[in-house]
Design a protein around this motif. Sequence first.
Motif, PDB file in Angstrom:
ATOM      1  N   UNK A   1       4.479 -16.817 -29.027  1.00  0.00           N
ATOM      2  CA  UNK A   1       4.822 -17.162 -27.645  1.00  0.00           C
ATOM      3  C   UNK A   1       3.665 -17.837 -26.933  1.00  0.00           C
ATOM      4  N   UNK A   2       2.450 -17.324 -27.133  1.00  0.00           N
ATOM      5  CA  UNK A   2       1.282 -17.944 -26.516  1.00  0.00           C
ATOM      6  C   UNK A   2       1.050 -19.347 -27.045  1.00  0.00           C
ATOM      7  N   UNK A   3       1.308 -19.542 -28.341  1.00  0.00           N
ATOM      8  CA  UNK A   3       1.148 -20.879 -28.918  1.00  0.00           C
ATOM      9  C   UNK A   3       2.071 -21.871 -28.238  1.00  0.00           C
TER      10      UNK A   3
ATOM     11  N   UNK B   1      -4.120 -24.855 -24.667  1.00  0.00           N
ATOM     12  CA  UNK B   1      -4.492 -23.514 -25.083  1.00  0.00           C
ATOM     13  C   UNK B   1      -3.872 -23.260 -26.448  1.00  0.00           C
ATOM     14  N   UNK B   2      -4.721 -23.100 -27.453  1.00  0.00           N
ATOM     15  CA  UNK B   2      -4.262 -22.839 -28.820  1.00  0.00           C
ATOM     16  C   UNK B   2      -4.331 -21.343 -29.080  1.00  0.00           C
ATOM     17  N   UNK B   3      -3.385 -20.838 -29.850  1.00  0.00           N
ATOM     18  CA  UNK B   3      -3.392 -19.419 -30.190  1.00  0.00           C
ATOM     19  C   UNK B   3      -3.079 -19.240 -31.661  1.00  0.00           C
ATOM     20  N   UNK B   4      -3.889 -18.448 -32.344  1.00  0.00           N
ATOM     21  CA  UNK B   4      -3.674 -18.138 -33.748  1.00  0.00           C
ATOM     22  C   UNK B   4      -3.881 -16.659 -33.995  1.00  0.00           C
ATOM     23  N   UNK B   5      -3.609 -16.238 -35.198  1.00  0.00           N
ATOM     24  CA  UNK B   5      -3.708 -14.828 -35.554  1.00  0.00           C
ATOM     25  C   UNK B   5      -4.351 -14.682 -36.923  1.00  0.00           C
TER      26      UNK B   5
ATOM     27  N   UNK C   1      -3.864  -6.133 -25.728  1.00  0.00           N
ATOM     28  CA  UNK C   1      -3.901  -7.532 -26.174  1.00  0.00           C
ATOM     29  C   UNK C   1      -3.206  -8.435 -25.169  1.00  0.00           C
ATOM     30  N   UNK C   2      -2.081  -7.971 -24.625  1.00  0.00           N
ATOM     31  CA  UNK C   2      -1.378  -8.748 -23.600  1.00  0.00           C
ATOM     32  C   UNK C   2      -2.250  -8.959 -22.373  1.00  0.00           C
ATOM     33  N   UNK C   3      -2.852  -7.876 -21.865  1.00  0.00           N
ATOM     34  CA  UNK C   3      -3.659  -7.994 -20.650  1.00  0.00           C
ATOM     35  C   UNK C   3      -4.822  -8.962 -20.831  1.00  0.00           C
ATOM     36  N   UNK C   4      -5.509  -8.865 -21.972  1.00  0.00           N
ATOM     37  CA  UNK C   4      -6.642  -9.757 -22.225  1.00  0.00           C
ATOM     38  C   UNK C   4      -6.179 -11.197 -22.416  1.00  0.00           C
ATOM     39  N   UNK C   5      -5.094 -11.381 -23.161  1.00  0.00           N
ATOM     40  CA  UNK C   5      -4.583 -12.735 -23.374  1.00  0.00           C
ATOM     41  C   UNK C   5      -4.143 -13.366 -22.067  1.00  0.00           C
ATOM     42  N   UNK C   6      -3.486 -12.596 -21.219  1.00  0.00           N
ATOM     43  CA  UNK C   6      -3.029 -13.143 -19.952  1.00  0.00           C
ATOM     44  C   UNK C   6      -4.202 -13.560 -19.066  1.00  0.00           C
TER      45      UNK C   6
END
Length: 267
Positions: free
Chosen positions: A185-187, A195-199, A133-138
């Motif tokens: 953290x991404x949010x 860049x918006x981030x949700x879960x 998940x980290x690699x893809x998000x980055x």
Amino acid sequence: MKSVARIAVVTGAGSGIGRSVALELVQTGQGAAAGSRVGPKWSVALAGRHNETLEETAALIRAARPDAELLCVPTDVTDPEAVAALFSAVHERYGRLDLLFNNAGTFGPGGVRFEDLEYSAWRKVVDTNLNGAFLCAQAAFRLMKEQTPQGGRIINNGSISAHTPRPNSAPYTATKHALTGLTKSLSLDGRPYSIACGQIDIGNAATDMTSAMQSGVLQANGELSPEPVMDVSDVARTVRHMAELPLEANVQFATVLATNMPFIGRG
């Protein structure tokens, strides 16, 4: 409403929730006359470990929408080079990225007591659920920051185990708790770049991975009990709603679960 093409990457797209979300996205934006859902038109990059299952997903999508714009990219999300190749292929084909559905994951070994858990089994779950998940998000973050217009959205697939564990689920539960921290953290880090981030935290969606739910799974009191499940398409519609919000709005956390499953009050 005028359709504007958007570009999405869906990991774990070869089955289950990933397949359902990809299908849901591409059925938008065709126009009311075609019986489709109102919304922007999506082009989708399907990522997963096995090309044959990705092609099965693509075939299902094209049966529902023959003009679907798809890209199948076999990807092991635990491999930094494979992830880099995925997002390079997306950039080369489409020139931008509007959505990452960070969905690839594994439950890990079932029925193994914590004291008997092999480190290799722990590491496999961590590498897939968290490091992947980290690699893809980055990689998505980098594309979204540099593109014009700037910005995009990342939706992480958490779990109700990000709130409350099941018995004998330490690797899975730990990674899903960690995903919540990554989402927050991404949010924060994405704010300057739109860049918006949700879960989305999902409980008991009917997929191959949850087939055992209806025959009986271990409860906190040590008993085996069947649990209700919900249609995976209900999850997919929720993801699409999150995805199609303007970047000025964000569903930070959404919980979608079978109404009568033992979540509230379990543990």
